[in-house]
Write a protein that holds these residues in place. Structure first.
Motif, mmCIF file in Angstrom:
data_model
loop_
_atom_site.group_PDB
_atom_site.id
_atom_site.type_symbol
_atom_site.label_atom_id
_atom_site.label_comp_id
_atom_site.label_asym_id
_atom_site.label_seq_id
_atom_site.Cartn_x
_atom_site.Cartn_y
_atom_site.Cartn_z
ATOM 1 N N TYR A 1 0.835 -1.204 0.000
ATOM 2 C CA TYR A 1 0.000 0.000 0.000
ATOM 3 C C TYR A 1 0.872 1.257 0.000
ATOM 4 O O TYR A 1 2.093 1.191 0.191
ATOM 5 N N ASP A 2 0.240 2.363 -0.196
ATOM 6 C CA ASP A 2 0.906 3.656 -0.178
ATOM 7 C C ASP A 2 1.529 3.870 1.205
ATOM 8 O O ASP A 2 0.824 3.956 2.212
ATOM 9 N N ARG A 3 2.853 3.968 1.242
ATOM 10 C CA ARG A 3 3.550 4.070 2.532
ATOM 11 C C ARG A 3 3.191 5.347 3.276
ATOM 12 O O ARG A 3 3.151 5.372 4.511
ATOM 13 N N ARG A 4 2.933 6.406 2.561
ATOM 14 C CA ARG A 4 2.528 7.659 3.206
ATOM 15 C C ARG A 4 1.208 7.483 3.945
ATOM 16 O O ARG A 4 1.050 7.942 5.090
ATOM 17 N N LYS A 5 0.248 6.805 3.315
ATOM 18 C CA LYS A 5 -1.044 6.586 3.962
ATOM 19 C C LYS A 5 -0.933 5.627 5.141
ATOM 20 O O LYS A 5 -1.643 5.766 6.141
ATOM 21 N N VAL A 6 -0.039 4.662 5.037
ATOM 22 C CA VAL A 6 0.190 3.741 6.163
ATOM 23 C C VAL A 6 0.738 4.517 7.354
ATOM 24 O O VAL A 6 0.305 4.320 8.505
ATOM 25 N N MET A 7 1.685 5.412 7.103
ATOM 26 C CA MET A 7 2.231 6.240 8.174
ATOM 27 C C MET A 7 1.159 7.122 8.795
ATOM 28 O O MET A 7 1.110 7.301 10.022
ATOM 29 N N LEU A 8 0.288 7.683 7.954
ATOM 30 C CA LEU A 8 -0.804 8.515 8.476
ATOM 31 C C LEU A 8 -1.721 7.713 9.400
ATOM 32 O O LEU A 8 -2.105 8.183 10.480
ATOM 33 N N ALA A 9 -2.085 6.507 8.973
ATOM 34 C CA ALA A 9 -2.958 5.668 9.804
ATOM 35 C C ALA A 9 -2.309 5.356 11.144
ATOM 36 O O ALA A 9 -2.966 5.380 12.194
ATOM 37 N N GLN B 1 10.688 3.801 7.570
ATOM 38 C CA GLN B 1 12.076 3.527 7.199
ATOM 39 C C GLN B 1 12.213 3.316 5.687
ATOM 40 O O GLN B 1 13.177 3.766 5.071
ATOM 41 N N ALA B 2 11.253 2.609 5.099
ATOM 42 C CA ALA B 2 11.319 2.373 3.650
ATOM 43 C C ALA B 2 11.120 3.660 2.861
ATOM 44 O O ALA B 2 11.590 3.779 1.724
ATOM 45 N N SER B 3 10.433 4.640 3.436
ATOM 46 C CA SER B 3 10.159 5.890 2.716
ATOM 47 C C SER B 3 11.363 6.812 2.661
ATOM 48 O O SER B 3 11.337 7.818 1.943
ATOM 49 N N VAL B 4 12.423 6.502 3.422
ATOM 50 C CA VAL B 4 13.610 7.357 3.385
ATOM 51 C C VAL B 4 14.171 7.424 1.973
ATOM 52 O O VAL B 4 14.674 8.459 1.529
ATOM 53 N N PRO C 1 6.530 4.486 -7.732
ATOM 54 C CA PRO C 1 6.165 3.549 -8.799
ATOM 55 C C PRO C 1 4.920 2.772 -8.400
ATOM 56 O O PRO C 1 4.667 2.550 -7.204
ATOM 57 N N PRO C 2 4.108 2.369 -9.375
ATOM 58 C CA PRO C 2 2.900 1.595 -9.044
ATOM 59 C C PRO C 2 3.267 0.293 -8.340
ATOM 60 O O PRO C 2 4.262 -0.349 -8.684
ATOM 61 N N ARG C 3 2.454 -0.077 -7.368
ATOM 62 C CA ARG C 3 2.741 -1.275 -6.578
ATOM 63 C C ARG C 3 1.850 -2.436 -7.025
ATOM 64 O O ARG C 3 0.656 -2.260 -7.255
ATOM 65 N N GLU C 4 2.474 -3.579 -7.120
ATOM 66 C CA GLU C 4 1.733 -4.795 -7.430
ATOM 67 C C GLU C 4 1.358 -5.467 -6.113
ATOM 68 O O GLU C 4 2.227 -5.906 -5.357
ATOM 69 N N ARG C 5 0.074 -5.508 -5.833
ATOM 70 C CA ARG C 5 -0.373 -6.050 -4.551
ATOM 71 C C ARG C 5 -0.461 -7.569 -4.598
ATOM 72 O O ARG C 5 -0.822 -8.157 -5.615
ATOM 73 N N HIS C 6 -0.121 -8.163 -3.476
ATOM 74 C CA HIS C 6 -0.189 -9.612 -3.329
ATOM 75 C C HIS C 6 -0.959 -9.931 -2.052
ATOM 76 O O HIS C 6 -1.034 -9.103 -1.139
ATOM 77 N N PRO C 7 -1.524 -11.120 -1.931
ATOM 78 C CA PRO C 7 -2.186 -11.512 -0.682
ATOM 79 C C PRO C 7 -1.225 -11.377 0.501
ATOM 80 O O PRO C 7 -0.016 -11.566 0.358
ATOM 81 N N MET C 8 -1.786 -11.038 1.655
ATOM 82 C CA MET C 8 -0.973 -10.738 2.822
ATOM 83 C C MET C 8 0.027 -11.853 3.134
ATOM 84 O O MET C 8 1.241 -11.617 3.280
ATOM 85 N N PHE C 9 -0.453 -13.080 3.238
ATOM 86 C CA PHE C 9 0.440 -14.161 3.653
ATOM 87 C C PHE C 9 1.429 -14.526 2.552
ATOM 88 O O PHE C 9 2.543 -14.967 2.827
ATOM 89 N N THR C 10 1.052 -14.315 1.304
ATOM 90 C CA THR C 10 2.005 -14.523 0.209
ATOM 91 C C THR C 10 3.131 -13.497 0.301
ATOM 92 O O THR C 10 4.311 -13.826 0.096
ATOM 93 N N SER C 11 2.786 -12.251 0.609
ATOM 94 C CA SER C 11 3.779 -11.196 0.758
ATOM 95 C C SER C 11 4.712 -11.482 1.926
ATOM 96 O O SER C 11 5.937 -11.335 1.820
ATOM 97 N N ILE C 12 4.128 -11.899 3.048
ATOM 98 C CA ILE C 12 4.939 -12.204 4.223
ATOM 99 C C ILE C 12 5.885 -13.361 3.931
ATOM 100 O O ILE C 12 7.069 -13.336 4.293
ATOM 101 N N LYS C 13 5.368 -14.376 3.242
ATOM 102 C CA LYS C 13 6.182 -15.545 2.918
ATOM 103 C C LYS C 13 7.371 -15.159 2.052
ATOM 104 O O LYS C 13 8.489 -15.662 2.248
ATOM 105 N N ALA C 14 7.155 -14.253 1.089
ATOM 106 C CA ALA C 14 8.244 -13.817 0.217
ATOM 107 C C ALA C 14 9.334 -13.097 1.017
ATOM 108 O O ALA C 14 10.534 -13.307 0.793
#
Length: 417
Positions: A85-93, A138-141, A207-220
């Motif tokens: 997701y958009d890291r800026r919006k995650v930080m806001l939340a 940290q990733a937004s740096v 850059p546009p983000r390719e979303r993946h299922p939560m557990f698939t992302s965690i597994k990667a």
């Protein structure tokens, strides 16, 4: 940017304050400093309030652990969210969550209805916000500065935290002594407003983000960290250092109250000395790593931290001034180690899974801190305050040669992406 820094050339590319050339970095850094200042004021208030609510050393130590436990438990999920997701919006939340939790804590404390368990629940809620915010922040740096200034930007970000750590505790202790912890909690809630305002105005090109299922992302993310030998070694060092270092830190409010017979202001001064030592060290950590390498810096910093905290175990014999000097030195060892580990992790994590890699690093390191804080509180209840702190310092010294053997820091070009 202050004219004095520009005139001195300190903001030129490659210079100590080069990241401040970027407007986004300046704005976020300043707002983050305000937020960190409020967090440190609240931290002092919560720790000192717990010493008034209970005589259990374990519960006092758990105040610090309650901030790190959510990072350990939720950090991996937060990393997947940061990458999907958009890291800026995650930080806001995350900032809004922490604002609400701190506001409710202030209200309940003001009403006199707070107890040991509810205090821990609110600090856990703030910790959950920290866990959600950490990987995205940290990733937004990389979105705030150029690639050549990334390492120095990470170091300067630690200055914001430790600058707050040097001023916030003393201010918090003074506020608590004059009023009550409720005011400290209320100020922390207000401090989140500045960062929320900056994030609302910041719209980086991503850059546009390719979303993946939560557990698939965690597994990667887990797969990469498990299969990358350099990353595994960094994670191991973070876990062990976090466990040993947090053990001594978590008991500092008890050192001030029981051994030094000090006040809230004294406790704030002790934490402030720790933060000041961190600031002084953060400025030269990056050049030191370039000259001597990460292994040397981490090894020396670990020894410095352990030797500096050992006399704190006998603070009643040395007094406040010696204790302040010791924690000042320990603060330098703390920031040199954790900054070096963070930079090593960032440089070896692919952009596509950067949030997940950083969240795993945070989960492991903060998990070590949470376990260390719990273990030290338990040891203090069983064997006493001095043996618990001395034992944590001794364990750190004993673990260092083992870590250098089984988990040496990555060489300069090893595993870089």
């Amino acid at each position: 940017m202050p004219t004095s820094l520009s005139n001195l050339g300190l903001t030129d590319p490659g210079k100590p304050f080069a990241p401040f050339r970027y407007p986004a970095f300046r704005a976020i850094w300043t707002a983050n400093l305000t937020s960190n200042l409020g967090s440190m004021i609240q931290s002092v208030g919560a720790a000192w309030l717990m010493t008034e609510l209970t005589t259990s050393h374990q519960l006092v130590a758990l105040v610090q652990a309650s901030v790190t436990i959510p990072v350990m438990l939720l950090g991996v999920f937060a990393g997947a969210i940061a990458d999907n997701y958009d890291r800026r919006k995650v930080m806001l939340a995350a900032q809004v969550l922490m604002l609400i939790a701190s506001g409710l804590l202030a209200a309940m404390t003001w009403a006199g209805s707070i107890g040991p368990v509810s205090l821990l629940m609110f600090t856990l809620a703030v910790g959950a916000g920290t866990a959600l915010n950490g990987p995205a922040w940290q990733a937004s740096v990389r979105l705030q500065v150029g690639p050549g200034d990334l390492s120095q930007a990470i170091s300067i970000n630690t200055i914001a935290f430790n600058l707050a750590r040097s001023v916030g505790p003393a201010l918090g202790g003074l506020l608590i002594s004059l009023t009550s912890p409720a005011l400290a909690f209320a100020l922390n809630a207000l401090s989140f407003v500045a960062l929320i305002a900056v994030l609302l105005r910041w719209h980086p090109e991503m850059p546009p983000r390719e979303r993946h299922p939560m557990f698939t992302s965690i597994k990667a993310g887990l797969r990469f960290c498990a299969t990358s030998n350099p990353v595994r070694r960094v994670l191991t060092r973070g876990l062990v250092f976090g466990f040993c270092a947090a053990g001594a830190q978590a008991l500092l409010p008890l050192v001030v109250r029981e051994q030094l017979r000090g006040t809230e202001v004294d406790y704030g001064l002790v934490l402030g000395a720790f933060g000041l030592g961190s600031i002084v060290t953060a400025l030269w950590v990056a050049p030191a790593r370039r000259r001597w390498g990460s292994e040397t810096v981490v090894g020396v910093a670990t020894v410095v931290f352990a030797l500096a905290m050992a006399p704190v175990a006998l603070a009643q014999h040395f007094g406040l001034c010696v204790t302040l000097a010791c924690v000042f030195i320990a603060g330098g060892g703390w920031v040199a180690t954790l900054t070096s580990l963070n930079v090593a992790m960032q440089l070896r994590s692919p952009e596509a899974i950067l949030g997940r890699c950083l969240s795993i690093y945070q989960a492991v390191t903060f998990g070590g801190m949470a376990l260390g804080a719990y273990a030290s509180g338990l040891a203090s209840d069983i064997s006493g305050l001095s043996p618990a702190i001395g034992g944590a310092s001794a364990l750190m010294l004993v673990s260092l040669p083992v870590m250098r053997w089984i988990a040496p820091m990555p060489a300069p070009g090893e595993g870089r992406v």
